[in-house]
Design an enzyme around this catalytic site. Sequence first.
Site, PDB file in Angstrom:
ATOM      1  N   HIS B 239      46.614  85.118  -6.997  1.00  0.00           N
ATOM      2  CA  HIS B 239      45.665  84.137  -7.049  1.00  0.00           C
ATOM      3  C   HIS B 239      44.588  83.424  -7.624  1.00  0.00           C
ATOM      4  O   HIS B 239      43.817  82.770  -8.362  1.00  0.00           O
ATOM      5  CB  HIS B 239      45.204  83.626  -5.618  1.00  0.00           C
ATOM      6  CG  HIS B 239      44.751  82.519  -5.275  1.00  0.00           C
ATOM      7  ND1 HIS B 239      45.713  81.390  -4.572  1.00  0.00           N
ATOM      8  CD2 HIS B 239      43.553  82.178  -5.618  1.00  0.00           C
ATOM      9  CE1 HIS B 239      45.281  80.519  -4.458  1.00  0.00           C
ATOM     10  NE2 HIS B 239      43.245  80.586  -4.629  1.00  0.00           N
ATOM     11  N   GLU B 304      45.046  72.033  -8.290  1.00  0.00           N
ATOM     12  CA  GLU B 304      45.086  73.261  -7.239  1.00  0.00           C
ATOM     13  C   GLU B 304      46.864  73.422  -6.477  1.00  0.00           C
ATOM     14  O   GLU B 304      46.627  72.155  -6.255  1.00  0.00           O
ATOM     15  CB  GLU B 304      44.566  73.733  -6.459  1.00  0.00           C
ATOM     16  CG  GLU B 304      43.050  74.577  -6.637  1.00  0.00           C
ATOM     17  CD  GLU B 304      43.043  75.535  -7.108  1.00  0.00           C
ATOM     18  OE1 GLU B 304      44.848  76.352  -7.151  1.00  0.00           O
ATOM     19  OE2 GLU B 304      42.375  76.318  -6.877  1.00  0.00           O
ATOM     20  N   HIS B 306      48.482  74.079  -2.827  1.00  0.00           N
ATOM     21  CA  HIS B 306      48.102  74.946  -1.525  1.00  0.00           C
ATOM     22  C   HIS B 306      49.979  75.340  -0.420  1.00  0.00           C
ATOM     23  O   HIS B 306      49.601  75.000   0.015  1.00  0.00           O
ATOM     24  CB  HIS B 306      47.107  74.659  -0.250  1.00  0.00           C
ATOM     25  CG  HIS B 306      46.172  75.064   0.310  1.00  0.00           C
ATOM     26  ND1 HIS B 306      45.614  74.304   1.061  1.00  0.00           N
ATOM     27  CD2 HIS B 306      45.901  76.451  -0.526  1.00  0.00           C
ATOM     28  CE1 HIS B 306      44.871  75.475   1.647  1.00  0.00           C
ATOM     29  NE2 HIS B 306      45.088  76.684   0.118  1.00  0.00           N
ATOM     30  N   ASN B 307      50.933  76.160  -1.166  1.00  0.00           N
ATOM     31  CA  ASN B 307      52.138  76.378  -0.912  1.00  0.00           C
ATOM     32  C   ASN B 307      52.664  77.118   0.543  1.00  0.00           C
ATOM     33  O   ASN B 307      53.244  76.479   1.623  1.00  0.00           O
ATOM     34  CB  ASN B 307      52.682  76.845  -2.067  1.00  0.00           C
ATOM     35  CG  ASN B 307      53.017  75.882  -2.971  1.00  0.00           C
ATOM     36  OD1 ASN B 307      52.249  74.512  -3.405  1.00  0.00           O
ATOM     37  ND2 ASN B 307      53.132  76.184  -4.495  1.00  0.00           N
ATOM     38  N   ASP B 328      36.479  72.477  -6.076  1.00  0.00           N
ATOM     39  CA  ASP B 328      36.930  72.811  -7.349  1.00  0.00           C
ATOM     40  C   ASP B 328      35.345  71.797  -8.472  1.00  0.00           C
ATOM     41  O   ASP B 328      34.899  71.870  -9.308  1.00  0.00           O
ATOM     42  CB  ASP B 328      38.027  72.960  -8.114  1.00  0.00           C
ATOM     43  CG  ASP B 328      38.278  74.513  -7.924  1.00  0.00           C
ATOM     44  OD1 ASP B 328      37.762  75.295  -7.644  1.00  0.00           O
ATOM     45  OD2 ASP B 328      39.566  73.428  -7.112  1.00  0.00           O
ATOM     46  N   GLN B 459      43.525  77.723   7.538  1.00  0.00           N
ATOM     47  CA  GLN B 459      42.037  77.250   7.391  1.00  0.00           C
ATOM     48  C   GLN B 459      42.068  75.610   7.699  1.00  0.00           C
ATOM     49  O   GLN B 459      43.463  75.385   7.814  1.00  0.00           O
ATOM     50  CB  GLN B 459      41.861  77.127   6.138  1.00  0.00           C
ATOM     51  CG  GLN B 459      42.133  78.096   5.113  1.00  0.00           C
ATOM     52  CD  GLN B 459      42.180  77.959   4.530  1.00  0.00           C
ATOM     53  OE1 GLN B 459      42.632  77.612   3.800  1.00  0.00           O
ATOM     54  NE2 GLN B 459      42.864  79.797   3.849  1.00  0.00           N
ATOM     55  N   ASP B 487      32.150  77.221  -5.998  1.00  0.00           N
ATOM     56  CA  ASP B 487      32.766  77.402  -4.744  1.00  0.00           C
ATOM     57  C   ASP B 487      33.185  78.258  -3.997  1.00  0.00           C
ATOM     58  O   ASP B 487      33.575  79.200  -4.508  1.00  0.00           O
ATOM     59  CB  ASP B 487      33.749  75.566  -4.662  1.00  0.00           C
ATOM     60  CG  ASP B 487      35.103  76.213  -5.162  1.00  0.00           C
ATOM     61  OD1 ASP B 487      35.316  77.088  -6.377  1.00  0.00           O
ATOM     62  OD2 ASP B 487      36.233  76.483  -4.520  1.00  0.00           O
ATOM     63  N   GLN B 531      35.795  77.355   5.229  1.00  0.00           N
ATOM     64  CA  GLN B 531      35.711  75.880   3.944  1.00  0.00           C
ATOM     65  C   GLN B 531      34.881  75.731   4.442  1.00  0.00           C
ATOM     66  O   GLN B 531      34.076  75.689   4.998  1.00  0.00           O
ATOM     67  CB  GLN B 531      37.408  74.674   4.510  1.00  0.00           C
ATOM     68  CG  GLN B 531      38.486  75.061   5.057  1.00  0.00           C
ATOM     69  CD  GLN B 531      38.829  75.065   3.428  1.00  0.00           C
ATOM     70  OE1 GLN B 531      39.200  74.210   2.544  1.00  0.00           O
ATOM     71  NE2 GLN B 531      39.385  77.052   3.316  1.00  0.00           N
ATOM     72  N   GLY B 767      44.144  74.663 -15.339  1.00  0.00           N
ATOM     73  CA  GLY B 767      45.402  74.913 -14.650  1.00  0.00           C
ATOM     74  C   GLY B 767      46.071  76.157 -14.031  1.00  0.00           C
ATOM     75  O   GLY B 767      44.352  76.555 -13.489  1.00  0.00           O
TER      76      GLY B 767
END
Lengths: 258, 975
Positions: B239, B304, B306-307, B328, B459, B487, B531, B767
């Site tokens: 990641h 992004e 978030h799968n 971001d 989260q 971040d 978060q 990307g």
Amino acid sequence: MRRPKAIVLHAAGTNRDPDACVALELAGADPEIVHVNRLRARDRRLSDYAMLVIPGGFSYADALGAGRLFALDLASYFADEAAAFVDSGKPVIGVCNGFQVLVKAGILPGDRREREATLAHNENGRFECRWTAMSAPASNCVWTRNLPGLLSCPIAHGEGRFVVDSETTMERLVSGGRIALVYSGADGRPAGGAYPANPNGSAADVAGICNSAGNVLGLMPHPENNVVVRDRDGERRRASTAACIALWKNGVDYAKGM
Amino acid sequence: METSTDVYRFLVRPKERPGEHCGPRARSLAADARALGLSKIRAVHRAAIYFVRGTIAPKELSLLGRFLFCDPVVEDCAWERVGDAAPAGAPARARRIEVSLRPGVTDPVADEAARAARELGIKGVEAVSTGDAFDVEGDGVTDGDLRLLAERLLCNAVIQRWAIGRIEPSWPDEAAGSGEVERMDVGSMDDAALLALSAERRAALDVAEMVVIRDYFNREGRACTDAEFETIAQTWSEHCVHKTFKALIEVDAPGYPPFVDNVLKSYIKKASDEIAAPWVLSAFVDNAGIIEFDDEYEVSFKVETHNHPSAVEPFGGANTGVGGVIRDVMGVSARPIAATDVLCFGPPDAAPEEVPAGSLHPRRIASGVIAGVQDYGNKMGVPTVNGGIHYDHGYSANPLVYCGCAGIAPRGRHPKAAAAGDRVVVLGGRTGRDGLRGATFSSMVMDSSTGELSGASVQIGAPIVQKKVSEALIAARDAGLYSAITDCGAGGLSSAVGEMASVLGADVDIARAPLKYPGLAPWEIWLSEAQERMVVAVPPKDMDALRAICDAVDVEMTDLGRFTGEGRLVVRYGGATVIDIDCGFLHSGPPQRRLRAAPPVDASAGEPADERAPAGAAVSPAPAVGEALLAILAHPAVVSREPTVRLYDHEVQGATVLRPYDGPAADGPQDAAVLKPRETKGSRGLALSNGFNHRYGAADPYRMAVSAVDEAVRNAVAVGADPERIAVLDNFCLGDPTRRETMWTLLESARGCYDAAIAHGTPFVSGKDSFNNAYLASDGRRVSIPPSLLISAIGIVPDVGNAPGTDLKAEGDPLYLVGNPAPSFGGSVYAELFGLPPGSDPGVPGSPAGAPAAYRALHRAIAAGFVRACHDLSDGGLAAALAEMCIGGRLGARVALDGIGGTAPALFGETNGCLVVEADAPTAAEFERSMAGSPYRRIGETDGEARLLLSVGGEAAVVGLDDMIAAYSGTRSER
């Protein structure tokens, strides 16, 4: 004449405050976004302003019901100041979350101490963002006088269904000229409860109401989001900005005349 | 006055409305229950539960119940002390299920309720937690039915608990445990022990990487602490460092060299370097790509995925996916101005037994994900303006959730150079156990135990907290109060502080970090992915000014320590040192991975994906044109997404010029969103678009990539973006990188990205890649997603007034087809419905000849105001594009097509590089002049008839406008 000063209240989660400023500036006001903390700190005072605007957003994340906790701020910290502002007859507008705040703070309809109206979850149970058209029946409201045609602008809410506690309350609002805006079809006739012209199931198609003096308006749709047309075909696709601009101008002109 | 420390339970229930026992929400929950096969359930009524712990007087209880928790016009509230003899709970005819959050799960409503209680003067409130009560009505509903209902619909065990009847409140565990540091003697471990350690701590590190860690601690001559090990695992995760993209790949495929060293450098960045666009201000360096907007402003864009989090907790996963990508953009000192979302799900009508064991039903994943996207964007006040929804069986256990965010900032105001002595400051949310090891979790293949084991990886967002942080940061930026910013994303403070200190080094004390609840071990604080946190480097002289800004908007600000200039990352917990490692070692990264790539051995895997077409469909007689078009419009790949899009606020900020659905009835799908940010002068705006087609990916990953780039670019051009001012972002989602086929797919699609970017002159500016998108079912079946590549585009629209939109504008305007159509049917909607037409091209669309020149000419025509409507050809081909234009404008059209092949290819074949244009009749000659030298042809004209008339080779078909509207809106009844 000088540009009247408008206070645009901001609590955590308020998000259409800059949008309201765009409309207010266009209409000839001098808006200032003020965080409720600054009012609490007496760094700013409501009485120094000619107009009060409570804009849209998700104040305090809509926790415990939309507008509930912002209304609690008003009641806990500035109940007297807010009441004095309303009683002075200066123009006040609450849009979307701001309408919810005014209702849950008891400023609208504002006739009795107990809450007699509310804005509940939309009839279909969902948040919706879509354009709506409204007509302005004859009313006391200083904001909706002589609007040129239908008021068309987007809604963006999940809790906008206007509900009253009894038939008597509704009759009083209707006969007292308190129904300022009604969801309508393109022909200007009230939606008659039909979705999507009435997007949330509001009783009697009510989109906005005013207090008995007519200086306080609360409405769910966002007239601040239809004051500038930027695409060539915008008016064909959606609607004229004229009525939305007129609504803001009405408030500003009324403030000037005070 | 009697008071005591107790827990009270408040139940807030909607009042029954006159003449209506069962409201729409109760009916809709019951409908969901029946969809799960629970046919006995008639209604499910939801009520809210608040648990309040503290020392509270009776009058105060009444204030809470009657005034705070309940809206007396539409709700009733009852309360009691937990443990007291309970008054009746559920109505006699109903059974009760109660659900509450697990301790420690973020609960913004509870936080606000506690704050409000204190504001009301109720000082004795210690804590609040929330839950839901469901009264289930139906004859003969058994405990087994209730269990199924709870597990499948009402409760997600990852974040919630449930009970039949009353649930007991739970509070975060306050057991001691803080300060504990575990030391591991990695120096003496053999390879097997190293791998065991990696597995035990879910570190996803391979043996080569573990050996490097062992060697490092041997050089240091000491044991490794848990916090050090976790930090290295996160920093070196797929990641965070994109090991697969940077791997050395041994290739066994024709046309390739024997080795490809680093896919990112060899294809993606290479394209950007060769294009060398001067208006690209930051590519692949910052948290988001940045391009020039005008002389005063720059715009940033990041997408992004978030799968995995969305697979186990759809709402929270998608919610924090949106929140993360917005951070971001905040991390490049920008104001977020738009959100995008492209979502891939399993078929919503999948039978329960088709769903892989251990995963949620696609329908539930979809509704949770959509609600999560809606919640964050709407509450942050960021309009969600562009996206897509795609369905495939391969996404059943492994949905894809692509979240994007665009931002705007004054140019040259994004500081990037922390100095030694600057303070390490955290702004925003508090730290809890949420999201531990998210970066490594997302780097593994999921199986049926993932949901259970990774509970801590989930989260939940608190968008209002982040909105406040965003407001404070913009004020701090304008006042020049920070020298660097990033971040807290995957890896939490370990990545954020680690990255910012990668050269200077830092010395921080994490005992200072404000916690949501006590009891966290130091490594948990350091790694937590709680978060809504940002880290800034602040010169000591500016600390007071920053604190004043944060205080004014109630943003929590914590000074953790300082950047040292000594090149070591030192983390203390009070007096104890929990991390002391060399920044060079940490950030030189893991050893380069070596992977292998080869095309699939099974030849059929590379064939066009028409296997889902009904058997023998190819030889069945061709359907009538009208029926085919209506079936295409109603197909899941094409049918209107308006009901979903209306859940997103796309109007907030007042900057939206072209909406996702526009036209007089606001139902014409647009190719891209157009925005005019409020702070900029003039009429310049920006377009946001995307290109995605997984059905092409299964057949030909190279062409999938070429198609995705072309689609993203032509969508942007269609709304008026200047093709010489379009930048693109790549987001790859693939399976297990240790499989040679996966790596071959990656190479092929990266090669397609390069070729298409060079052809269009569109640089990549950012990307992300997501691997291990596969699911190992408990029966050993492996479910992989189809190869998926999202290309997102951001383009500059010189004058938003000329953005045409897809909706037809007037009768009597000429219609043109721009581009060279090369219709094919592989992966097409038509082939999926009816099979391949005889003699048609079974491949998928490839590089469009002449498209870049055609786009430039079309752009000149749009910019000159000659174009009234424009729509690209994509899923469903030319006929679908024309139908959508008629629907959007509530107008008709007559179109004749010759020389594009037979009826099916001309109308339904899919091709890249083509768009339909409605030119303004009075200036049609000017339009034609400005297109001269580029491929275009006149195909017909608009009219006021409520139908679309299509004729190919003299054979005409008529399709009614009302039928098209019904099919496209999903309301046409089956014939």
